[in-house]
Every structure is written in structure tokens, then in C-alpha cells.
Scaffold this motif. Structure first.
Motif, PDB file in Angstrom:
ATOM      1  N   LEU A   1      41.169  39.585  31.676  1.00 47.04           N
ATOM      2  CA  LEU A   1      41.662  40.631  32.925  1.00 47.04           C
ATOM      3  C   LEU A   1      41.895  40.182  34.693  1.00 47.04           C
ATOM      4  O   LEU A   1      41.093  40.019  34.694  1.00 47.04           O
ATOM      5  CB  LEU A   1      41.420  42.119  33.132  1.00 47.04           C
ATOM      6  CG  LEU A   1      41.710  43.070  31.591  1.00 47.04           C
ATOM      7  CD1 LEU A   1      40.997  44.770  31.634  1.00 47.04           C
ATOM      8  CD2 LEU A   1      43.505  42.856  31.155  1.00 47.04           C
TER       9      LEU A   1
ATOM     10  N   ALA B   1      37.932  41.793  26.228  1.00 45.76           N
ATOM     11  CA  ALA B   1      38.973  41.717  27.161  1.00 45.76           C
ATOM     12  C   ALA B   1      38.758  41.830  28.029  1.00 45.76           C
ATOM     13  O   ALA B   1      39.604  41.278  29.320  1.00 45.76           O
ATOM     14  CB  ALA B   1      40.216  43.227  26.283  1.00 45.76           C
ATOM     15  N   VAL B   2      38.343  42.144  29.081  1.00 39.72           N
ATOM     16  CA  VAL B   2      37.832  42.480  30.643  1.00 39.72           C
ATOM     17  C   VAL B   2      37.375  41.463  31.060  1.00 39.72           C
ATOM     18  O   VAL B   2      37.758  40.937  32.403  1.00 39.72           O
ATOM     19  CB  VAL B   2      36.329  43.515  30.639  1.00 39.72           C
ATOM     20  CG1 VAL B   2      35.842  43.243  31.588  1.00 39.72           C
ATOM     21  CG2 VAL B   2      36.875  44.683  30.728  1.00 39.72           C
TER      22      VAL B   2
ATOM     23  N   ARG C   1      33.470  34.805  34.518  1.00 39.06           N
ATOM     24  CA  ARG C   1      33.970  35.157  32.595  1.00 39.06           C
ATOM     25  C   ARG C   1      33.257  35.292  32.122  1.00 39.06           C
ATOM     26  O   ARG C   1      33.439  35.358  30.776  1.00 39.06           O
ATOM     27  CB  ARG C   1      35.280  34.733  33.219  1.00 39.06           C
ATOM     28  CG  ARG C   1      36.177  35.756  34.674  1.00 39.06           C
ATOM     29  CD  ARG C   1      37.782  35.337  34.318  1.00 39.06           C
ATOM     30  NE  ARG C   1      38.751  35.526  35.048  1.00 39.06           N
ATOM     31  CZ  ARG C   1      39.109  37.009  35.397  1.00 39.06           C
ATOM     32  NH1 ARG C   1      38.106  37.815  34.117  1.00 39.06           N
ATOM     33  NH2 ARG C   1      39.308  37.884  36.866  1.00 39.06           N
TER      34      ARG C   1
ATOM     35  N   ALA D   1      41.553  46.491  39.142  1.00 40.35           N
ATOM     36  CA  ALA D   1      41.672  47.360  38.615  1.00 40.35           C
ATOM     37  C   ALA D   1      41.888  47.703  36.897  1.00 40.35           C
ATOM     38  O   ALA D   1      41.218  48.331  36.146  1.00 40.35           O
ATOM     39  CB  ALA D   1      42.911  48.065  39.493  1.00 40.35           C
ATOM     40  N   LEU D   2      42.337  46.668  36.825  1.00 44.02           N
ATOM     41  CA  LEU D   2      42.169  46.567  34.961  1.00 44.02           C
ATOM     42  C   LEU D   2      41.434  46.029  34.341  1.00 44.02           C
ATOM     43  O   LEU D   2      40.693  46.871  33.342  1.00 44.02           O
ATOM     44  CB  LEU D   2      43.984  45.077  35.145  1.00 44.02           C
ATOM     45  CG  LEU D   2      44.808  45.624  34.412  1.00 44.02           C
ATOM     46  CD1 LEU D   2      45.627  43.821  34.796  1.00 44.02           C
ATOM     47  CD2 LEU D   2      45.000  46.640  34.058  1.00 44.02           C
ATOM     48  N   ALA D   3      40.359  45.287  34.918  1.00 52.54           N
ATOM     49  CA  ALA D   3      38.851  45.209  34.491  1.00 52.54           C
ATOM     50  C   ALA D   3      37.960  46.787  34.584  1.00 52.54           C
ATOM     51  O   ALA D   3      37.708  46.949  33.411  1.00 52.54           O
ATOM     52  CB  ALA D   3      37.802  44.078  35.268  1.00 52.54           C
TER      53      ALA D   3
ATOM     54  N   THR E   1      39.230  49.919  34.636  1.00 51.03           N
ATOM     55  CA  THR E   1      39.981  50.196  33.302  1.00 51.03           C
ATOM     56  C   THR E   1      39.624  50.045  31.744  1.00 51.03           C
ATOM     57  O   THR E   1      38.952  50.703  31.099  1.00 51.03           O
ATOM     58  CB  THR E   1      41.193  50.354  33.280  1.00 51.03           C
ATOM     59  OG1 THR E   1      41.593  50.716  34.584  1.00 51.03           O
ATOM     60  CG2 THR E   1      41.624  51.509  32.435  1.00 51.03           C
ATOM     61  N   ALA E   2      39.755  48.671  31.385  1.00 51.89           N
ATOM     62  CA  ALA E   2      38.687  48.639  30.594  1.00 51.89           C
ATOM     63  C   ALA E   2      37.157  48.750  30.384  1.00 51.89           C
ATOM     64  O   ALA E   2      36.770  49.009  29.429  1.00 51.89           O
ATOM     65  CB  ALA E   2      38.809  46.565  30.178  1.00 51.89           C
TER      66      ALA E   2
ATOM     67  N   THR F   1      43.179  41.750  37.495  1.00 51.80           N
ATOM     68  CA  THR F   1      42.770  42.625  38.640  1.00 51.80           C
ATOM     69  C   THR F   1      41.179  43.384  38.308  1.00 51.80           C
ATOM     70  O   THR F   1      41.004  43.586  37.587  1.00 51.80           O
ATOM     71  CB  THR F   1      44.153  43.248  38.588  1.00 51.80           C
ATOM     72  OG1 THR F   1      44.108  44.236  37.725  1.00 51.80           O
ATOM     73  CG2 THR F   1      44.842  42.365  39.072  1.00 51.80           C
TER      74      THR F   1
END
Length: 415
Positions: free
Chosen positions: A311, A307-308, A380, A315-317, A319-320, A313
Motif C-alpha cells: 500500500l 496487502a499492507v 516493505r 493512511a491505507l497501511a 487501515t489495513a 500511503t
């Protein structure tokens, strides 16, 4: 309500009732924060010197190759000598190595080959230090508090992953990289002091084994003939080689995917640490271990990492990465606990050395691979490859545990 909270806290931190372990926990907390500062500093130093993901992976290889090749011998050493005395030696030597690197950086004399050389020396020490520390936990707390102590150790490592990188990001930007290495060097003194303050009479030492021919081969044979130990180590070998390569993949993600700096790397690393602390609080209060639960933790670990990797952004990365941390500590602590409870006391050093080989030594293979993928494909993909590996390990573990249960059921029916 208050009674439930009190009971949860009592179960979660039960190993801290043991004075010697409490001292050890304090010393390790200080030292591990320094170690994470040094880890961030070293990664940023290599990228500054080379701008190369492959070079970053090679540092990892030099650092962990001795564990891969000599880890089983380190386990023999652990079983043959008093563990507290071994820790005096290894912790003192770690202190000296970081002091040398700090001086090289602050004087401007540091070169890449020097970083490689110090990383190699670090790895030689880890080959003995890691199985010694793992086995010493049992000597401090005994079987009763072992599962809790192992989980608290993992939680502490990841709490340090929050504190250390956050401090490193600020210090690198304001003071310079050398400060990370100086602080880490002095942090090992905390461990030495806490070891000195321990009460020998409260320890539960396993008498060192006598030297005899075939000690190393006996360790391998014991591991292979014990299904639970074998399956957990195979899972960790897969995950350790390609998934636990955050010291390579996260710097590349921070710099080239999100176009950030040392603080960006510190954010991603700290987020993982926060998740691990949260996961550790939950895992420490639970009594379950075994191949089945290790496998499910691996599946969750791999899914979160995938999932990371997609992602868009920072911020999302970040958080994950909290979720990644939760499953990371679950996988690590459950695997460690399962091994220590399953093996016999006289084999504990050798079994835990194989855990070090699969968990740490495998970085010598995976680090350059992940670095190359991150540099020549995309950062990634360096994360995604690790996520896929963890899922494969989890599926293997579930299949293995299902076969084991089938054999038990068949034996019961036959009886």
C-alpha cells in the motif's frame, strides 16, 4: 434485539464472572499497556542510538534467545512449582529491569550493550513467566471458561497495543523516552497487587509434579506423538519466526518508508491493536478451535500483511493493519486454546513452554533476519516476507487437517 446483545455480551465476557480471573484481567490490563509503551520506547531508543535495522533485530534476538533455548526448561519449572508464587517472582523482576533502563536513559548513560544486556535478562524471565501465565489461566477459570479466557487475554494484549503506543508516541515527543520505562516499571505493581488479592480457595491448582529424570524429553515426546499439538506448534514456529516481527518491521516502515517519527509507529501499532480488539470480541463468543480453524486464520493473517506491504500511503497501511490485527488475534487465540484443551493437565506447562518457544523464542531467529531484509532490501519486504510465511503455514495446516480427517474417515469405514 436487547436479548441478543445481552446474550452476546454474556458469551463474550463469560470468564470475567470468575473473581480471581477478573482481578488478573485488571492487573494485566495495566501492566500490558505499560509493556507496549516500553516496547515502542525501546525500538525508538535503538534506532536513535544506531540508525540500524540490524541492531533493532539484534535486540529482538537477545530478548527472545533465552526463550528459544531455555523455554522447554521453563515449562518444567512451571510444572514443578506453584504458579502463583512463580508469578510473584517474575513480575517483580520485570519491574526492576525496566526501572534500571529508565534510570540509564534519564541520566544519559545508556549504551547499546546495556540495552542488549537488559533484553537478555528480560528473555530469561519470559522463559519462565510465559508458560506460567498461560497455565495459570486454567487454574483460575477451569476448562469451562478456558477458551473465553484465552481469547480475552489476547484481546487485552491488543487493547493495550492501542493504548500503550498511543501514550508512548505522545510521551516520547513531549517528555522523553525514559517516561515509557518508568511507567512500565510501576505498572508491574498492579499485577503483584492483584495476585495478592486473589482467593486461594477459588483456584484449581494442578499439584506440582515431582522431580524425576527425563521430564524434558517426555514433554518433547508427548508433543510429537500428539498430532494436533504438533501441527499447531509447527504452524506457530513458521509464523512466529517471520510474521510476528512487528517490533522490527513496523519501526522500519514508519521511519524509512513513510518518513515518520514515534507517532507514526504508534499509529501503525495501535491500528493493529484496534483490529485485534474487534477480532477478539468476535472470537471470544465463538466455540470453535482446532487445526483447521488455526490454518484458515493463518491464511487470512498472511494475506492481510501482504496487502499492507504494497500500500502506498500511511493512511491505507494503517487501515489495513486493522485487518491484520483481526486475523492475528484469531490465529493466536485459536492456537493457544487448541493446545490447552488438547493436552493433559500434567503436561500443560511443558506444552505451553513449547508454544512460547515457537511464538516468542522464534523471534531470536526471525528478528535479525527481518531487520537485515528491511535495512538492505526494503522495509516493505520485511513485511512481505512475514505475509508469505503465514500463508505457507496456513497451507501446511490445511493439508495436515485434511489428512487427519481422512484417517478418521478411514477408521470409521474400517470399523
Amino acid at each position: 434485539m436487547l436479548a441478543a446483545v445481552s446474550n452476546f455480551a454474556s458469551e463474550t465476557f463469560s470468564a470475567l464472572r470468575v473473581r480471581n480471573y477478573r482481578l488478573y484481567f485488571i492487573g494485566q490490563g495495566i501492566s500490558l499497556s505499560g509493556t507496549w509503551m516500553s516496547t515502542i520506547g525501546q525500538a525508538w531508543l535503538v534506532l536513535k542510538l544506531t540508525e540500524s535495522g540490524t541492531a533493532l533485530g539484534l535486540v529482538s534476538a537477545f530478548q527472545y534467545l533465552p526463550v528459544l533455548l531455555l523455554g522447554p526448561l521453563g515449562g518444567v519449572v512451571t510444572d514443578r512449582f506453584p504458579k502463583r508464587k512463580l508469578l510473584y517472582f517474575t513480575q517483580g523482576a520485570f519491574c526492576l529491569l525496566d526501572l534500571i533502563l529508565a534510570i540509564l536513559v534519564v541520566t544519559g548513560k545508556v549504551q547499546l550493550w546495556m540495552v542488549y544486556s537488559l533484553a537478555l535478562c528480560f528473555g530469561l524471565l519470559v522463559a519462565v513467566d510465559n508458560p506460567t501465565r498461560q497455565s495459570f489461566v486454567h487454574e483460575m477459570v477451569g476448562s469451562k471458561f478456558l477458551r473465553n479466557a484465552v481469547t480475552l487475554n489476547s484481546m487485552e494484549i491488543n487493547l493495550a497495543r492501542v493504548i500503550g503506543p498511543a501514550l508512548a508516541g505522545v510521551l516520547i515527543a513531549s517528555v522523553g523516552m525514559a517516561s515509557c520505562f518508568f511507567i512500565n516499571s510501576f505498572s508491574f505493581l498492579a499485577v503483584l497487587i492483584c495476585l495478592f488479592l486473589m482467593r486461594s480457595k477459588d483456584l484449581h491448582p494442578i499439584p506440582p509434579i515431582r522431580q524425576f529424570k527425563g521430564q524434558l524429553s517426555r514433554g518433547f515426546a508427548y508433543m510429537w506423538k500428539t498430532p494436533v499439538i504438533r501441527e499447531v506448534l509447527i504452524m506457530m514456529a513458521i509464523v512466529g519466526t517471520l510474521t510476528y516481527e512487528f517490533q522490527v518491521s513496523l519501526p522500519l516502515i514508519a521511519k524509512y518508508t513513510f518518513h515518520g517519527n514515534a507517532r507514526t509507529l504508534a499509529l501503525l501499532t495501535s491500528a493493529t491493536g484496534i483490529g485485534s480488539v474487534l477480532g477478539g470480541l468476535f472470537t471470544a463468543s465463538r466455540g470453535k478451535a482446532g487445526t483447521f480453524w488455526v490454518a484458515w486464520a493463518s491464511l487470512g493473517f498472511g494475506t492481510a500483511i501482504l496487502a499492507v506491504s504494497v500500500l502506498p500511503t500511511l493512511a491505507l497501511a494503517a487501515t489495513a493493519m486493522v485487518i491484520v490485527g483481526i486475523f492475528s488475534i484469531a490465529f493466536n487465540s485459536l492456537g493457544n486454546t487448541t493446545l490447552q484443551l488438547e493436552c493433559t493437565p500434567e503436561m500443560r506447562g511443558r506444552v505451553m513452554s513449547l508454544w512460547a518457544v515457537t511464538f516468542i523464542g522464534s523471534n531470536a531467529i526471525g528478528g535479525p533476519v527481518i531487520g537485515w531484509v528491511g535495512e538492505h532490501a526494503d522495509p516493505r519486504w520485511s513485511l512481505a516476507l512475514g505475509g508469505i510465511a503465514a500463508i505457507v503455514a496456513g497451507v501446511y495446516g490445511l493439508i495436515s487437517s485434511k489428512k487427519a480427517y481422512s484417517k478418521i474417515d478411514l477408521a470409521v469405514e474400517t470399523a
